[in-house]
Design a protein around this motif. Structure first.
Motif, PDB file in Angstrom:
ATOM      1  N   ASN A 492       8.027  49.714  20.153  1.00  0.00           N
ATOM      2  CA  ASN A 492       8.768  48.809  19.276  1.00  0.00           C
ATOM      3  C   ASN A 492       9.138  49.442  17.936  1.00  0.00           C
ATOM      4  OD1 ASN A 492       6.140  48.888  18.355  1.00  0.00           O
ATOM      5  ND2 ASN A 492       6.060  46.713  17.808  1.00  0.00           N
ATOM      6  N   VAL A 493       8.865  50.720  17.763  1.00  0.00           N
ATOM      7  CA  VAL A 493       9.212  51.420  16.526  1.00  0.00           C
ATOM      8  C   VAL A 493      10.600  52.044  16.675  1.00  0.00           C
ATOM      9  CG1 VAL A 493       8.602  53.294  14.956  1.00  0.00           C
ATOM     10  CG2 VAL A 493       6.798  51.889  15.978  1.00  0.00           C
ATOM     11  N   THR A 494      11.430  51.859  15.678  1.00  0.00           N
ATOM     12  CA  THR A 494      12.775  52.447  15.684  1.00  0.00           C
ATOM     13  C   THR A 494      13.037  53.144  14.347  1.00  0.00           C
ATOM     14  OG1 THR A 494      13.828  50.435  14.826  1.00  0.00           O
ATOM     15  CG2 THR A 494      13.654  50.644  17.219  1.00  0.00           C
ATOM     16  N   GLY A 495      14.044  53.985  14.336  1.00  0.00           N
ATOM     17  CA  GLY A 495      14.494  54.591  13.082  1.00  0.00           C
ATOM     18  C   GLY A 495      13.622  55.715  12.566  1.00  0.00           C
ATOM     19  N   ILE A 496      12.799  56.312  13.445  1.00  0.00           N
ATOM     20  CA  ILE A 496      12.050  57.517  13.061  1.00  0.00           C
ATOM     21  C   ILE A 496      12.449  58.616  14.032  1.00  0.00           C
ATOM     22  CG2 ILE A 496       9.794  58.625  12.867  1.00  0.00           C
ATOM     23  CD1 ILE A 496       8.599  56.069  11.987  1.00  0.00           C
ATOM     24  N   ASN A 497      13.162  59.591  13.533  1.00  0.00           N
ATOM     25  CA  ASN A 497      13.637  60.696  14.371  1.00  0.00           C
ATOM     26  C   ASN A 497      13.294  62.018  13.690  1.00  0.00           C
ATOM     27  OD1 ASN A 497      15.102  59.048  16.382  1.00  0.00           O
ATOM     28  ND2 ASN A 497      16.392  58.526  14.642  1.00  0.00           N
ATOM     29  N   PRO A 498      12.644  62.921  14.398  1.00  0.00           N
ATOM     30  CA  PRO A 498      12.321  64.213  13.781  1.00  0.00           C
ATOM     31  C   PRO A 498      13.580  64.997  13.458  1.00  0.00           C
ATOM     32  CG  PRO A 498      11.880  64.266  16.136  1.00  0.00           C
ATOM     33  CD  PRO A 498      12.216  62.851  15.800  1.00  0.00           C
ATOM     34  N   HIS A 499      13.467  65.842  12.463  1.00  0.00           N
ATOM     35  CA  HIS A 499      14.597  66.647  11.985  1.00  0.00           C
ATOM     36  C   HIS A 499      14.154  68.106  11.966  1.00  0.00           C
ATOM     37  CE1 HIS A 499      17.532  68.303   9.113  1.00  0.00           C
ATOM     38  NE2 HIS A 499      18.294  67.288   9.422  1.00  0.00           N
ATOM     39  N   PRO A 500      15.043  69.051  12.242  1.00  0.00           N
ATOM     40  CA  PRO A 500      14.647  70.461  12.278  1.00  0.00           C
ATOM     41  C   PRO A 500      13.956  70.954  11.009  1.00  0.00           C
ATOM     42  CG  PRO A 500      16.837  70.223  13.189  1.00  0.00           C
ATOM     43  CD  PRO A 500      16.462  68.877  12.636  1.00  0.00           C
ATOM     44  N   THR A 501      14.215  70.323   9.876  1.00  0.00           N
ATOM     45  CA  THR A 501      13.609  70.787   8.626  1.00  0.00           C
ATOM     46  C   THR A 501      12.179  70.306   8.437  1.00  0.00           C
ATOM     47  OG1 THR A 501      14.388  68.860   7.436  1.00  0.00           O
ATOM     48  CG2 THR A 501      15.804  70.796   7.426  1.00  0.00           C
ATOM     49  N   ASP A 502      11.802  69.205   9.090  1.00  0.00           N
ATOM     50  CA  ASP A 502      10.443  68.658   8.998  1.00  0.00           C
ATOM     51  C   ASP A 502      10.203  67.861   7.717  1.00  0.00           C
ATOM     52  OD1 ASP A 502       7.874  68.097   9.807  1.00  0.00           O
ATOM     53  OD2 ASP A 502       7.047  70.042   9.258  1.00  0.00           O
ATOM     54  N   TYR A 503      11.229  67.553   6.937  1.00  0.00           N
ATOM     55  CA  TYR A 503      10.939  66.738   5.759  1.00  0.00           C
ATOM     56  C   TYR A 503      11.794  65.491   5.615  1.00  0.00           C
ATOM     57  CZ  TYR A 503      14.242  70.165   3.561  1.00  0.00           C
ATOM     58  OH  TYR A 503      15.271  71.012   3.268  1.00  0.00           O
ATOM     59  N   TYR A 504      12.553  65.125   6.604  1.00  0.00           N
ATOM     60  CA  TYR A 504      13.198  63.812   6.608  1.00  0.00           C
ATOM     61  C   TYR A 504      12.449  62.946   7.619  1.00  0.00           C
ATOM     62  CZ  TYR A 504      16.942  66.515   4.412  1.00  0.00           C
ATOM     63  OH  TYR A 504      17.660  67.347   3.589  1.00  0.00           O
ATOM     64  N   GLN A 505      11.998  61.792   7.184  1.00  0.00           N
ATOM     65  CA  GLN A 505      11.113  61.009   8.044  1.00  0.00           C
ATOM     66  C   GLN A 505      11.421  59.518   7.968  1.00  0.00           C
ATOM     67  OE1 GLN A 505       7.058  62.651   8.497  1.00  0.00           O
ATOM     68  NE2 GLN A 505       6.382  60.719   7.673  1.00  0.00           N
ATOM     69  N   PHE A 506      10.932  58.828   6.944  1.00  0.00           N
ATOM     70  CA  PHE A 506      11.202  57.399   6.810  1.00  0.00           C
ATOM     71  C   PHE A 506      12.527  57.181   6.105  1.00  0.00           C
ATOM     72  CE2 PHE A 506       6.377  57.282   6.438  1.00  0.00           C
ATOM     73  CZ  PHE A 506       6.213  57.050   7.790  1.00  0.00           C
ATOM     74  N   ASN A 507      13.255  56.169   6.538  1.00  0.00           N
ATOM     75  CA  ASN A 507      14.545  55.859   5.935  1.00  0.00           C
ATOM     76  C   ASN A 507      14.773  54.354   5.974  1.00  0.00           C
ATOM     77  OD1 ASN A 507      16.030  55.198   8.578  1.00  0.00           O
ATOM     78  ND2 ASN A 507      15.221  57.257   8.976  1.00  0.00           N
ATOM     79  N   ALA A 508      15.894  53.921   5.480  1.00  0.00           N
ATOM     80  CA  ALA A 508      16.172  52.481   5.396  1.00  0.00           C
ATOM     81  C   ALA A 508      16.195  51.819   6.760  1.00  0.00           C
ATOM     82  CB  ALA A 508      17.494  52.240   4.665  1.00  0.00           C
ATOM     83  N   ASN A 509      16.488  52.568   7.813  1.00  0.00           N
ATOM     84  CA  ASN A 509      16.577  52.007   9.161  1.00  0.00           C
ATOM     85  C   ASN A 509      15.264  52.037   9.928  1.00  0.00           C
ATOM     86  OD1 ASN A 509      19.363  51.330   9.094  1.00  0.00           O
ATOM     87  ND2 ASN A 509      19.872  53.495   9.351  1.00  0.00           N
ATOM     88  N   THR A 510      14.226  52.627   9.367  1.00  0.00           N
ATOM     89  CA  THR A 510      12.914  52.616  10.020  1.00  0.00           C
ATOM     90  C   THR A 510      12.440  51.174  10.160  1.00  0.00           C
ATOM     91  OG1 THR A 510      12.370  54.770   9.038  1.00  0.00           O
ATOM     92  CG2 THR A 510      10.547  53.467   9.907  1.00  0.00           C
ATOM     93  N   ASP A 511      11.968  50.811  11.365  1.00  0.00           N
ATOM     94  CA  ASP A 511      11.661  49.399  11.595  1.00  0.00           C
ATOM     95  C   ASP A 511      10.685  49.246  12.757  1.00  0.00           C
ATOM     96  OD1 ASP A 511      11.772  46.675  11.231  1.00  0.00           O
ATOM     97  OD2 ASP A 511      13.784  46.412  12.063  1.00  0.00           O
ATOM     98  N   ILE A 512      10.090  48.047  12.825  1.00  0.00           N
ATOM     99  CA  ILE A 512       9.324  47.609  13.990  1.00  0.00           C
ATOM    100  C   ILE A 512      10.019  46.363  14.518  1.00  0.00           C
ATOM    101  CG2 ILE A 512       7.111  46.787  14.848  1.00  0.00           C
ATOM    102  CD1 ILE A 512       5.738  48.263  12.623  1.00  0.00           C
ATOM    103  N   ILE A 513      10.453  46.400  15.769  1.00  0.00           N
ATOM    104  CA  ILE A 513      11.236  45.291  16.307  1.00  0.00           C
ATOM    105  C   ILE A 513      10.419  44.445  17.290  1.00  0.00           C
ATOM    106  CG2 ILE A 513      13.427  46.460  16.003  1.00  0.00           C
ATOM    107  CD1 ILE A 513      13.335  47.284  18.919  1.00  0.00           C
TER     108      ILE A 513
END
Length: 513
Positions: A492-513
């Motif tokens: 049920n977790v959305t909006g968390i996607n790993p990035h090649p740099t390893d320092y982008y994580q939580f954002n405005a779209n991170t959510d539990i649905i």
């Protein structure tokens, strides 16, 4: 210790198997949040402070969604504006950057050119890596623009401004920057605890859209197996830092999902060239030839990594296509014999003075794979008579800075800003900020100096390849494997996607649905 670890793995496996057999997550369904508005994140990584000007602490500030930089990297590692609107290169030493309108800090203060100038200048004063990388001589303001003048030509300035050490914060805030920096991101610090749980709350006035979550709780869990048990029990919603074996287990459970991406994070082995044995390039070569990278990737890293030929991963334009240093036990023994090392009575290799070739290897446990790789290296070197003593330390940076090691396993991102220069300058160059083994080669330094002022992209790539080849042929390091990064989370977790740099994580779209 190894027996306890195996017992933990068996327990987790039993829990996951039971989950699959009964068709539900036996504990996680029970423990689902009464309110879906808080997400609990468990991670093996932690930071002592949140001040972006302090070492690499800015990485955590960006990961947690507290602060942002003028520019960021997209999924293809191309630079795009973030807090900046655009930029213009006036000449090879002068850059004009326009700041976006209608952005405020989390305390309501306006983000303007003066605030940006003050934040960057503070970082330059406190962070030696930032000062050496950015090469900024002066920053002036003109309406909502900053004008940066560099001390020398710096072709990668815009890339370098993506680095989290240049996270823009309100430096005039009365808050303690170590524990409560004020940024522009979707989440604000509510409570920071470097040894316990930290809490981040929604920024109701976020400039880039509605923030979906009310709050995030971050729990540092140093042991990867304990982290896995916390995810399975429902204590946490998302885990970062699981062993690759555990990632594979969760992948087979329909109650969880795994989000992975190839990164430039490399497992690197440093040689301390102040050690009387390791100052010899041929001894380093022999040790490198005893390390079976392909086997490590398959058996220890469970296919969640690829064998490294050089510093940078194969999806970059400045990676190596081949390497002369390959696994060859017999040739390694012969090299050592030619250098005066022998094992005459099967009790260990001795040098020509009769002293044992015994080395201390230091690493840390926050990256679950490192202790396992260390043990593999220990076994492979022991098989020919080289004694390796392993030290697992939570103070790895202090040990590396002080030079209190012979071999060191470390994991870091090699293209943090989408360009080769920063890593090469910090790690390969003489007296570089992260050149922990004191490697020095005048030709490498000369080529890095050329790279610093080269604006043509193709020429930059060629120089980066040439520098790598020299360092690899010197056996100055062993770049073992490039890693995948994985987040394992409830469905049920959305909006968390790993990035090649390893320092982008939580954002405005991170959510539990």
């Amino acid at each position: 210790m190894e027996r306890i670890k195996k017992i933990k793995i068996v327990l987790i496996y039993i829990l996951l198997l039971a989950t699959q057999l009964i068709g539900c997550s036996s504990l996680s369904e029970e423990v689902q949040w009464d309110s879906k508005e808080q997400l609990v994140f468990g991670t093996t990584l932690s930071t002592k402070v949140l001040d972006p000007a302090n070492g690499y602490c800015g990485w955590f500030l960006v990961r947690y969604g507290v602060a942002e930089t003028l520019f960021k990297l997209d999924e293809n590692m191309e630079v795009i504006p973030w807090l900046a609107e655009n930029y213009e290169k006036i000449d090879n030493k002068t850059w004009k950057i326009e700041i976006k309108d209608n952005i405020t800090f989390q305390n309501g203060k306006e983000l303007n050119s003066e605030a940006v100038k003050a934040s960057i200048e503070r970082t330059l004063e406190l962070n030696s890596r930032a000062k050496a990388t950015l090469k900024i001589e002066n920053i002036s303001t003109e309406e909502n623009n900053i004008i940066i003048t560099t001390t020398e030509e710096n072709p990668t300035l815009i890339n370098d401004l993506c680095d989290p050490f240049v996270s823009i914060i309100d430096v005039y805030s009365n808050e303690d920057i170590d524990t409560n920096p004020i940024g522009t991101g979707p989440f604000m610090v509510e409570e920071f605890n470097h040894s316990g749980s930290s809490y981040f709350k929604k920024n109701d006035n976020y400039w880039d859209g509605e923030v979906k979550l009310d709050s995030i709780k971050v729990i540092p869990i140093a042991d990867a197996d304990t982290l896995a048990m916390a995810l399975q029990s429902g204590e946490i919603d998302v885990a970062q830092g699981l062993s690759y074996y555990m990632v594979n287990l969760f992948e087979s459970d329909s109650n969880y999902k795994v989000s992975s991406i190839d990164t430039s994070r490399v497992i690197a082995m440093y040689f301390n060239q102040n050690n009387k044995h390791l100052v010899n390039s041929n001894v380093r070569k022999a040790i490198n030839m005893l390390i079976d990278k392909e086997l490590y990737c398959k058996s220890i890293l469970k296919g969640q990594a690829s064998e490294s030929l050089g510093i940078f991963p194969s999806n970059t334009n400045y990676s190596l296509e081949s390497s002369d240093i390959i696994f060859n036990k017999e040739e390694a023994i012969e090299i050592l014999r030619n250098e005066g090392y022998s094992d005459t009575n099967n009790d260990g290799i001795l040098d020509k003075d009769g002293e044992n070739l015994s080395l201390n290897l230091v690493t840390y446990s926050a990256r679950a794979e490192l202790p396992s790789i260390a043990q593999a290296i220990q076994n492979d070197l022991k098989n020919i008579g080289i004694e390796v003593n392993i030290e697992i330390s939570d103070n790895i940076t202090d040990i590396l800075d002080s030079g209190r090691f012979d071999l060191a396993l470390y994991s870091n991102i090699t293209t943090a800003t989408g360009d080769a220069l920063a890593y090469l300058n910090n790690t390969i160059r003489t007296n570089g900020a992260s050149n922990y083994g004191d490697y020095s080669n005048s030709e490498v330094d000369y080529l890095i100096d050329k790279l610093k002022i080269e604006f043509d992209k193709e020429e930059r790539d060629k120089l980066a390849i040439e520098i790598q080849n020299i360092a690899i042929n010197d056996n100055a390091y062993n770049f073992i494997a490039h890693m995948k990064m994985s987040f394992v989370m409830k469905n049920n977790v959305t909006g968390i996607n790993p990035h090649p740099t390893d320092y982008y994580q939580f954002n405005a779209n991170t959510d539990i649905i």
